[in-house]
Design an enzyme around this catalytic site. Sequence first.
Site, mmCIF file in Angstrom:
data_model
loop_
_atom_site.group_PDB
_atom_site.id
_atom_site.type_symbol
_atom_site.label_atom_id
_atom_site.label_comp_id
_atom_site.label_asym_id
_atom_site.label_seq_id
_atom_site.Cartn_x
_atom_site.Cartn_y
_atom_site.Cartn_z
ATOM 1 N N ASN A 153 -7.611 -2.730 14.524
ATOM 2 C CA ASN A 153 -8.955 -3.083 14.057
ATOM 3 C C ASN A 153 -8.924 -4.263 13.091
ATOM 4 O OD1 ASN A 153 -7.885 -1.937 11.769
ATOM 5 N ND2 ASN A 153 -9.424 -0.325 11.570
ATOM 6 N N GLU A 202 -9.714 -1.839 5.474
ATOM 7 C CA GLU A 202 -10.354 -1.519 6.731
ATOM 8 C C GLU A 202 -11.615 -2.366 6.934
ATOM 9 O OE1 GLU A 202 -8.736 0.211 8.698
ATOM 10 O OE2 GLU A 202 -8.083 2.167 7.963
ATOM 11 N N ASP A 219 0.813 -1.203 0.000
ATOM 12 C CA ASP A 219 0.000 0.000 0.000
ATOM 13 C C ASP A 219 0.852 1.261 0.000
ATOM 14 O OD1 ASP A 219 0.974 -0.208 2.639
ATOM 15 O OD2 ASP A 219 -0.929 -0.993 3.385
ATOM 16 N N HIS A 258 -7.161 -4.655 10.376
ATOM 17 C CA HIS A 258 -6.949 -4.430 8.947
ATOM 18 C C HIS A 258 -5.618 -5.034 8.516
ATOM 19 C CE1 HIS A 258 -4.793 -0.483 10.032
ATOM 20 N NE2 HIS A 258 -3.910 -1.139 9.320
#
Length: 254
Positions: free
Chosen positions: A136, A143, A67, A138
């Site tokens: 979280n 996400e 990313d 990810h």
Amino acid sequence: MRILIADDYADLSSRAARIMAGQLYLKPNSVLGLATGSTPLQMYQELVRLHKEVGLDFSEATSFNLDEYLGLAPDDANSYHYYMHQHFFSHINLPQKNIHIPCGRPADIEKECLDYDRLIWQSGGIDIQVLGIGTNAHIGFNEPDIKFEATTHKVKLDEETIEANARFFAAIEEVPRFAISMGMKTIMHAKKVLLLASGENKADAIYNTLYGGITPEVPASILQLHQDVIVLLDAAAASKIRRCLDDNNQNLRS
């Protein structure tokens, strides 16, 4: 899925580097999927040491990063281009032409995403994909959502991710709100996945990833469906799953 628990972050990083080095020894022209952030940093330092001290060779390898922040130029100190060159690429013999990172300022973002996936397929697919995990759950910048995004795509970052990454910026307002990320289909097509997690703040995400349901609300949970995953944790990140592992071992002995 293999779950390995290291003593601490240094041990985790050393083990991760040995796994990556073993991949290169077995297949010198491996396609490496790479991650950024604080978790893999010492792994890269150890790989640099192995390159300099024992001749670990990257000359035939190819790399694809997961990313990049949208809006950041490659020379921005907070970009993942900068991170990778600063901490890894400038210290090893991986040819520049074989290094691939999503463009943070693409003229056409849809074309950038399509071209990135096409390059991965043309390279024969990723042999080993390194992943970190967010609090979280990810992976990459995928996400929590109501669906899994398949291929490389534009992502709106969650506030939790923005807050977690703010430590790398002068102020939280400077953290980009969007990124470009490999999607789940791209990640899941990797032949092997190496998931790294360090710290007690990752313990809930690891528990939900390994022992919860497979849901896009816990993005990393999709790895339960992958045929070859190594989950490498330090003791703090493994704190919530130890009882599950102990119960499994007890059942095997019964």
